[in-house]
Scaffold this motif. Structure first.
Motif, PDB file in Angstrom:
ATOM      1  N   GLN A 238      -1.342 -39.282 -12.939  1.00  0.00           N
ATOM      2  CA  GLN A 238      -2.166 -38.700 -11.885  1.00  0.00           C
ATOM      3  C   GLN A 238      -3.612 -39.083 -12.158  1.00  0.00           C
ATOM      4  O   GLN A 238      -4.219 -38.579 -13.089  1.00  0.00           O
TER       5      GLN A 238
ATOM      6  N   HIS B 236      -2.839 -31.802  -7.986  1.00  0.00           N
ATOM      7  CA  HIS B 236      -1.655 -31.281  -7.296  1.00  0.00           C
ATOM      8  C   HIS B 236      -1.844 -29.774  -7.083  1.00  0.00           C
ATOM      9  O   HIS B 236      -2.803 -29.188  -7.607  1.00  0.00           O
TER      10      HIS B 236
ATOM     11  N   SER C  17       0.302 -27.612  -8.051  1.00  0.00           N
ATOM     12  CA  SER C  17       1.082 -26.901  -9.079  1.00  0.00           C
ATOM     13  C   SER C  17       0.268 -25.885  -9.903  1.00  0.00           C
ATOM     14  O   SER C  17       0.836 -24.871 -10.323  1.00  0.00           O
TER      15      SER C  17
ATOM     16  N   GLN D 166       0.818 -22.294  -9.280  1.00  0.00           N
ATOM     17  CA  GLN D 166       2.016 -21.617  -9.828  1.00  0.00           C
ATOM     18  C   GLN D 166       1.574 -20.682 -10.957  1.00  0.00           C
ATOM     19  O   GLN D 166       1.951 -19.515 -11.006  1.00  0.00           O
TER      20      GLN D 166
ATOM     21  N   GLN E 146      -0.840 -31.064  -0.145  1.00  0.00           N
ATOM     22  CA  GLN E 146       0.498 -30.783  -0.672  1.00  0.00           C
ATOM     23  C   GLN E 146       0.911 -29.368  -0.309  1.00  0.00           C
ATOM     24  O   GLN E 146       0.065 -28.523  -0.001  1.00  0.00           O
TER      25      GLN E 146
ATOM     26  N   GLU F 229       3.283 -26.566  -2.319  1.00  0.00           N
ATOM     27  CA  GLU F 229       4.008 -26.248  -3.533  1.00  0.00           C
ATOM     28  C   GLU F 229       4.907 -25.064  -3.224  1.00  0.00           C
ATOM     29  O   GLU F 229       4.564 -24.234  -2.375  1.00  0.00           O
TER      30      GLU F 229
ATOM     31  N   PHE G  85       9.281 -34.389 -14.493  1.00  0.00           N
ATOM     32  CA  PHE G  85       7.962 -33.744 -14.383  1.00  0.00           C
ATOM     33  C   PHE G  85       7.822 -32.859 -15.615  1.00  0.00           C
ATOM     34  O   PHE G  85       8.815 -32.235 -16.027  1.00  0.00           O
TER      35      PHE G  85
ATOM     36  N   PHE H 155       6.607 -30.020 -16.053  1.00  0.00           N
ATOM     37  CA  PHE H 155       6.702 -28.565 -15.848  1.00  0.00           C
ATOM     38  C   PHE H 155       8.053 -28.121 -15.312  1.00  0.00           C
ATOM     39  O   PHE H 155       8.248 -26.939 -15.021  1.00  0.00           O
ATOM     40  N   THR H 156       8.997 -29.053 -15.120  1.00  0.00           N
ATOM     41  CA  THR H 156      10.347 -28.661 -14.693  1.00  0.00           C
ATOM     42  C   THR H 156      11.382 -29.364 -15.572  1.00  0.00           C
ATOM     43  O   THR H 156      11.170 -30.485 -16.031  1.00  0.00           O
TER      44      THR H 156
ATOM     45  N   GLY I 290       9.213 -33.594  -4.972  1.00  0.00           N
ATOM     46  CA  GLY I 290       9.635 -33.457  -6.354  1.00  0.00           C
ATOM     47  C   GLY I 290       9.991 -31.998  -6.591  1.00  0.00           C
ATOM     48  O   GLY I 290       9.398 -31.098  -5.972  1.00  0.00           O
ATOM     49  N   CYS I 291      10.973 -31.742  -7.473  1.00  0.00           N
ATOM     50  CA  CYS I 291      11.384 -30.356  -7.683  1.00  0.00           C
ATOM     51  C   CYS I 291      12.082 -30.210  -9.028  1.00  0.00           C
ATOM     52  O   CYS I 291      12.277 -31.194  -9.741  1.00  0.00           O
ATOM     53  N   GLY I 292      12.450 -29.006  -9.355  1.00  0.00           N
ATOM     54  CA  GLY I 292      13.192 -28.790 -10.597  1.00  0.00           C
ATOM     55  C   GLY I 292      13.180 -27.334 -10.991  1.00  0.00           C
ATOM     56  O   GLY I 292      12.608 -26.474 -10.298  1.00  0.00           O
TER      57      GLY I 292
ATOM     58  N   ALA J 198      10.873 -24.820  -8.722  1.00  0.00           N
ATOM     59  CA  ALA J 198       9.600 -25.157  -8.086  1.00  0.00           C
ATOM     60  C   ALA J 198       9.779 -26.469  -7.349  1.00  0.00           C
ATOM     61  O   ALA J 198      10.705 -27.242  -7.641  1.00  0.00           O
ATOM     62  N   PHE J 199       8.923 -26.684  -6.391  1.00  0.00           N
ATOM     63  CA  PHE J 199       8.946 -27.974  -5.677  1.00  0.00           C
ATOM     64  C   PHE J 199       7.557 -28.274  -5.142  1.00  0.00           C
ATOM     65  O   PHE J 199       6.727 -27.351  -5.015  1.00  0.00           O
TER      66      PHE J 199
HETATM   67  N1  DAH Z   1       3.042 -31.673  -8.712  1.00  0.00           N
HETATM   68  C1  DAH Z   1       3.905 -32.827  -8.510  1.00  0.00           C
HETATM   69  C2  DAH Z   1       3.054 -34.016  -8.054  1.00  0.00           C
HETATM   70  O1  DAH Z   1       2.036 -33.816  -7.477  1.00  0.00           O
HETATM   71  C3  DAH Z   1       4.947 -32.534  -7.484  1.00  0.00           C
HETATM   72  C4  DAH Z   1       5.941 -31.556  -7.985  1.00  0.00           C
HETATM   73  C5  DAH Z   1       7.077 -31.976  -8.623  1.00  0.00           C
HETATM   74  C6  DAH Z   1       5.733 -30.199  -7.853  1.00  0.00           C
HETATM   75  C7  DAH Z   1       8.022 -31.130  -9.110  1.00  0.00           C
HETATM   76  C8  DAH Z   1       6.672 -29.308  -8.345  1.00  0.00           C
HETATM   77  C9  DAH Z   1       7.819 -29.784  -8.977  1.00  0.00           C
HETATM   78  O2  DAH Z   1       6.525 -27.996  -8.254  1.00  0.00           O
HETATM   79  O3  DAH Z   1       8.730 -28.891  -9.438  1.00  0.00           O
HETATM   80  O4  DAH Z   1       3.447 -35.118  -8.242  1.00  0.00           O
END
Ligand code: DAH
Length: 369
Positions: free
Chosen positions: A168, A190, A192, A195, A230, A232, A270, A272-273, A310-312, A336-337
């Motif tokens: 990033q 992002h 995130s 969160q 974005q 989230e 990622f 964080f996931t 993106g998620c997880g 999260a996503f």
């Molecule tokens: N923050 C990530 C990005 O900007 C996107 C993302 C991926 C957010 C996975 C999430 C996650 O909450 O679980 O590339």
């Protein structure tokens, strides 16, 4: 005969009063004749003009020329007269309406048309996504665009110097060499970090969506912008599974792109996931065929699939940072996503250059009205 200022020979109180009354009745009569704006102007000039107006003449003839012993009485009378004349002139001004006697007002003429604004396509797309999750019981949270390293990276399990930070391209605020690393300010890359901010404020369970602006050091081109948007999402409770993540996102994609789209999860990474995935939907332009008639489908690059987010499952290391607020990783779990709104808006509206969203050309935006 128009009124002229007489020279006085008798400066006694009754004589002054008589002269003043004549003057007032002349002024009253003239004010009643005012019809148009032009009348009003000459009326005002005739009585009030500094050089040769009637009030000035009165000042010269009745006050300055008065013999010494009459000055006091003359002063009192002239001041009262001035006040009255000024009142009459102002009243003629305020009524202003006489002009209507001569002019007409055509009430059948069309009014001034003010163009109605349109919702910005990115905002509109963002609102649609938020509302899909709103119906599932999610509420909306927001956070700052200027963020600290701690929230943007560290508490999301990006350790200092971790190579994942390089994915990033971050815009840092200059001149912070003497600030401790975790407090350094940057433009969030992002959404995130919100969160963590949310979990610091709210105890579990949480279900939130977080729309907002983010920045990266990407040079602008047709598909990149240094500022973009974005959304989230975060759900934390006592027994959330990857099955909940799949079911929720599958439902949301069908609500957004139509009930016939199919979803597909591919493994990803990622910090964080864990596990992490990328979500693909069948291309809603070509219906997943990769072709439009005999032409290749460009939006999905002929693959029939479009990457949406993106998620997880929230990494237990992330919960460790907010453990004291009820997020013991042994007791809670969550998913999260995060998705790019601008890219979805481009696809949705068939726009081929992201720059058009931010250049502010009214002709472009009018198409969304
Ligand atoms: N923050 C990530 C990005 O900007 C996107 C993302 C991926 C957010 C996975 C999430 C996650 O909450 O679980 O590339």
């Amino acid at each position: 005969m128009p009124y002229t200022v007489p020279k006085l020979t008798d400066y006694s109180a009754p004589a002054l009063e008589k002269a003043a009354n004549e003057c007032i009745s002349a002024c009253t009569a003239e004010s009643a004749q005012v019809r148009t704006d032009a009348d009003l102007k000459s009326f005002r000039d005739r009585w009030m003009a500094r050089k040769q107006g009637i009030l000035t003449q009165i000042n010269d003839r009745w006050l300055k020329d008065a013999p010494k012993e009459a000055k006091r009485e003359a002063g009192i009378q002239v001041n009262a007269l001035k006040a009255r004349i000024t009142e009459l002139v102002e009243a003629a001004h305020a009524s202003g309406a006489p002009a209507l006697d001569n002019e007409c007002l055509d009430i059948s003429l069309p009014g001034v048309r003010r163009p109605i604004g349109a919702e910005h396509p990115v905002v509109k797309t963002s609102n649609e996504i938020v509302s899909v999750f709103g119906k599932l019981g999610y509420s909306v949270a927001e956070g700052p665009v200027v963020e600290t390293d701690y929230y943007n990276f560290e508490a999301l399990n990006f350790p200092p110097d971790h190579p994942a930070r390089d994915t990033q391209d971050t815009l840092f605020i200059a001149g912070q060499q003497s600030t401790p690393a975790r407090d350094r300010l940057l433009l969030r890359t992002h959404t995130s970090p919100v969160q963590i901010r949310t979990m610091e404020k709210m105890r579990p369970p949480v279900r939130i969506v977080i729309p907002g602006k983010v920045h990266r050091n990407d040079p602008p081109d047709a598909s990149h912008s240094p500022m973009f948007h974005q959304i989230e999402g975060l759900a934390v409770d006592t027994s959330i599974t990857f099955g909940d993540l799949k079911g929720t996102l599958d439902h949301a994609m069908k609500a957004l792109f139509g009930s016939s789209v199919r979803t597909h999860f591919r493994p990803s990474f990622f910090p964080f996931t864990e596990p992490s995935a990328e979500l693909y939907v069948t291309c809603f332009i070509c219906g997943g065929k990769g072709k439009r008639g005999y032409d290749p489908c460009r939006p999905c690059k002929q693959s029939g699939w479009i990457e949406v987010l993106g998620c997880g499952m929230v990494d237990p290391n992330v919960f460790e940072f907010v453990k004291d607020n009820g997020y013991d990783p042994k007791k809670v779990s969550g998913f999260a996503f995060g998705m790019g709104v601008d890219r979805l808006a481009l696809l949705k509206y068939g726009v081929d250059d992201i720059q058009l969203f931010f250049q502010g050309d009214v002709r472009f935006f009018e198409q969304f009205g």
